[in-house]
Design an enzyme around this catalytic site. Structure first.
Site, PDB file in Angstrom:
ATOM      1  N   ASN A  69      -5.822 -14.717  -3.083  1.00 61.50           N
ATOM      2  CA  ASN A  69      -4.381 -14.974  -3.179  1.00 61.50           C
ATOM      3  C   ASN A  69      -3.839 -15.255  -1.792  1.00 61.50           C
ATOM      4  O   ASN A  69      -4.585 -15.273  -0.804  1.00 61.50           O
ATOM      5  CB  ASN A  69      -3.670 -13.778  -3.836  1.00 61.50           C
ATOM      6  CG  ASN A  69      -3.882 -12.519  -3.038  1.00 61.50           C
ATOM      7  OD1 ASN A  69      -3.434 -12.410  -1.906  1.00 61.50           O
ATOM      8  ND2 ASN A  69      -4.596 -11.569  -3.621  1.00 61.50           N
TER       9      ASN A  69
ATOM     10  N   PHE B  65       3.257  -1.039  -2.634  1.00 65.90           N
ATOM     11  CA  PHE B  65       4.082  -2.232  -2.499  1.00 65.90           C
ATOM     12  C   PHE B  65       4.132  -2.927  -3.859  1.00 65.90           C
ATOM     13  O   PHE B  65       3.156  -2.902  -4.599  1.00 65.90           O
ATOM     14  CB  PHE B  65       3.497  -3.179  -1.443  1.00 65.90           C
ATOM     15  CG  PHE B  65       4.076  -2.955  -0.071  1.00 65.90           C
ATOM     16  CD1 PHE B  65       3.829  -1.763   0.603  1.00 65.90           C
ATOM     17  CD2 PHE B  65       4.881  -3.916   0.525  1.00 65.90           C
ATOM     18  CE1 PHE B  65       4.374  -1.535   1.859  1.00 65.90           C
ATOM     19  CE2 PHE B  65       5.436  -3.693   1.781  1.00 65.90           C
ATOM     20  CZ  PHE B  65       5.180  -2.506   2.448  1.00 65.90           C
TER      21      PHE B  65
HETATM   22  N1  CTP Z   1      -2.904  -2.072  -5.840  1.00 68.40           N
HETATM   23  C1  CTP Z   1      -4.097  -1.432  -5.608  1.00 68.40           C
HETATM   24  N2  CTP Z   1      -5.210  -1.796  -6.324  1.00 68.40           N
HETATM   25  C2  CTP Z   1      -5.143  -2.762  -7.246  1.00 68.40           C
HETATM   26  C3  CTP Z   1      -3.919  -3.421  -7.501  1.00 68.40           C
HETATM   27  C4  CTP Z   1      -2.818  -3.050  -6.775  1.00 68.40           C
HETATM   28  O1  CTP Z   1      -4.166  -0.551  -4.751  1.00 68.40           O
HETATM   29  N3  CTP Z   1      -6.229  -3.099  -7.902  1.00 68.40           N
HETATM   30  C5  CTP Z   1      -1.718  -1.644  -5.099  1.00 68.40           C
HETATM   31  C6  CTP Z   1      -1.171  -2.675  -4.170  1.00 68.40           C
HETATM   32  O2  CTP Z   1      -1.735  -2.559  -2.866  1.00 68.40           O
HETATM   33  C7  CTP Z   1       0.304  -2.358  -4.179  1.00 68.40           C
HETATM   34  C8  CTP Z   1       0.546  -1.842  -5.559  1.00 68.40           C
HETATM   35  O3  CTP Z   1      -0.709  -1.394  -6.032  1.00 68.40           O
HETATM   36  O4  CTP Z   1       0.612  -1.317  -3.286  1.00 68.40           O
HETATM   37  C9  CTP Z   1       1.156  -2.806  -6.503  1.00 68.40           C
HETATM   38  O5  CTP Z   1       0.372  -3.916  -6.658  1.00 68.40           O
HETATM   39  P1  CTP Z   1       0.727  -5.093  -7.684  1.00 68.40           P
HETATM   40  O6  CTP Z   1      -0.353  -6.090  -7.629  1.00 68.40           O
HETATM   41  O7  CTP Z   1       2.107  -5.563  -7.461  1.00 68.40           O
HETATM   42  O8  CTP Z   1       0.674  -4.266  -9.017  1.00 68.40           O
HETATM   43  P2  CTP Z   1      -0.275  -4.318 -10.208  1.00 68.40           P
HETATM   44  O9  CTP Z   1      -0.603  -2.904 -10.537  1.00 68.40           O
HETATM   45  O10 CTP Z   1      -1.448  -5.203  -9.953  1.00 68.40           O
HETATM   46  O11 CTP Z   1       0.644  -4.906 -11.326  1.00 68.40           O
HETATM   47  P3  CTP Z   1       1.005  -6.447 -11.661  1.00 68.40           P
HETATM   48  O12 CTP Z   1       0.017  -7.333 -10.961  1.00 68.40           O
HETATM   49  O13 CTP Z   1       0.917  -6.495 -13.133  1.00 68.40           O
HETATM   50  O14 CTP Z   1       2.420  -6.648 -11.182  1.00 68.40           O
END
Ligand code: CTP
Length: 420
Positions: A231, A346
């Site tokens: 990404n 975040f």
């Molecule tokens: N995060 C993490 N591990 C993952 C996915 C996310 O530690 N596999 C953490 C990110 O670093 C961030 C937070 O979770 O602090 C939110 O990540 P985000 O991608 O926005 O949330 P998701 O849980 O993936 O939800 P979605 O993509 O459905 O919005």
């Protein structure tokens, strides 16, 4: 999450720097003799650009390496070179110089000059000013610059240790090619490094004694040896938080996905590629951490089986289909630990910022979520944040990422238990 073949994270060779971090600071910059005086010109520029006023003082030896004219032009102030300089009405430059100063920085600091300082000798203006400074409110910082043998000599090591014991802060030295052609320890830090060290020096030590763990950047999930899922996260926000935490006195470990950013000073960096690698590195460090800030844009899915050879196109062959499996949620896993660190997540969203952030607060069971609009921040140097916790929301208005990182560090420090 975007599937891309050859797209790279947005790169930056510049450390994140806030323009006015030394605003209102008055720095006496002392040059003793050494070829590193050539870096002092750049250093004056960096300090002035960061908002400081700079008063240059040179020893006679320094004047053999760079002229006062150059330094006057860059600092926009007459340079002092002699204890007999009669320009000050009371004829006491050695006193007046430090009365308004927020710090004296000696750069370069030669072996001979330091040997003199530790004995309290004061036979020319710069050492006089160091001795005459109000020691409680005008700290002394020194940036050694010398040949590696001079630096390694027991006398020099002893002298710098004594100077530190007397309360001075020693910045560097760096290591690498030396003007003499040799390679080793003793190089003066670069101008930008010294500027950053000075900025760090003035930061309140809100996280002193705390261990802070940060994840940053994207992850890269391979499809075959040349392609992958990733990404557009640049890692800038996470790197700025790591730097701000280190500047606030924390012991910082930064677990970084594939990004092209320099490691902030004093930060321990662990480079990883995939979400699983990031998960393993984070879980190994988390139990010993007081704070965990998850800024990484972790890829949500990985390909179930990675092709060993590059997947080729061929006439008549079907377009490949990939089975995806979900990556571990690193933040949620850390929050589930028996004794979790203070966890900050975040939320990068494209819409309904607060609703989604609040949902993540609950789902990931963390005390603080930092929400931002992803498409408006990826790769940029600035951002706007909304802090969401159980008690409500707080806006951190648009600013450069380092400024926001310092504000976030203060918010985290205020939420930590006072003892423990
Ligand atoms: N995060 C993490 N591990 C993952 C996915 C996310 O530690 N596999 C953490 C990110 O670093 C961030 C937070 O979770 O602090 C939110 O990540 P985000 O991608 O926005 O949330 P998701 O849980 O993936 O939800 P979605 O993509 O459905 O919005």
């Amino acid at each position: 999450m975007a599937a891309v073949d050859n797209r790279r994270p947005v790169a930056s060779s510049e450390p994140t720097t806030s323009a006015s971090e030394l605003a209102g600071r008055h720095i006496v910059l002392g040059l003793s003799g050494g070829i590193a005086c050539y870096k002092a010109a750049e250093l004056v520029r960096e300090l002035v650009k960061a908002g400081a006023t700079v008063q240059v003082v040179m020893t006679e030896a320094a004047e053999h390496f760079i002229t006062a004219v150059t330094l006057q032009a860059l600092s926009n102030r007459p340079v002092f070179t002699s204890q007999w300089d009669a320009r000050d009405h009371n004829n006491m430059a050695h006193i007046n110089l430090t009365r308004e100063a927020d710090a004296i920085l000696i750069a370069p600091a030669s072996a001979d000059f330091i040997a003199k300082l530790i004995h309290g000798r004061a036979d020319e203006l710069l050492s006089l000013a160091c001795l005459a400074r109000p020691i409680e409110r005008c700290p002394l910082l020194v940036a050694p610059a010398m040949n590696r043998e001079m630096w390694a000599h027991p006398a020099t090591q002893r002298n710098f240790a004594q100077l530190a014991a007397d309360g001075a802060t020693v910045l560097g030295p760096g290591s690498g090619d030396q003007a003499c052609g040799e390679i080793g320890d003793g190089r003066m830090l670069e101008a930008a490094e010294l500027r950053d060290a000075l900025v760090a020096f003035f930061q309140p030590k809100l996280l002193a004694g705390k261990r802070v763990l940060v994840t940053a950047g994207p992850t890269f999930e391979p499809i075959d040896p040349v392609r992958g899922l990733t990404n557009r996260s640049s890692g800038k926000m996470g790197f700025a938080i790591a730097r701000a935490a280190a500047d606030a006195g924390a012991d910082v470990t930064l677990i970084a996905g594939p990004v092209h950013l320099p490691t902030p000073r004093g930060v321990k960096r662990v480079d990883v590629t995939t979400a699983v690698e990031m998960h393993d590195a984070t879980l190994a460090a988390a139990p010993a951490s007081d704070v965990f800030v998850a800024t990484a844009a972790v890829a949500d899915w990985r390909v179930a089986s990675v092709a060993e050879a590059k997947i080729k196109k061929a006439a008549g062959r079907a377009v490949p289909a990939f089975e995806l499996v979900e990556n571990p949620d690193i933040l949620a896993a850390v929050a589930r630990l028996a004794k979790p660190p203070f966890c900050v997540g975040f939320a990068a969203e494209s819409n309904d910022l607060i609703v989604h952030a609040r949902e993540k607060l609950v789902r990931k069971n963390v005390p603080l979520i930092v929400a931002n609009l992803g498409p408006q921040t990826f790769g940029r140097d600035d951002n706007a944040l909304t802090l969401v916790d159980a008690s409500g929301e707080r806006e951190l208005p648009r600013a450069d990422k380092l400024t926001l990182a310092r504000q976030l560090v203060a918010e985290i420090a205020a939420r930590l238990p006072r003892h423990g």
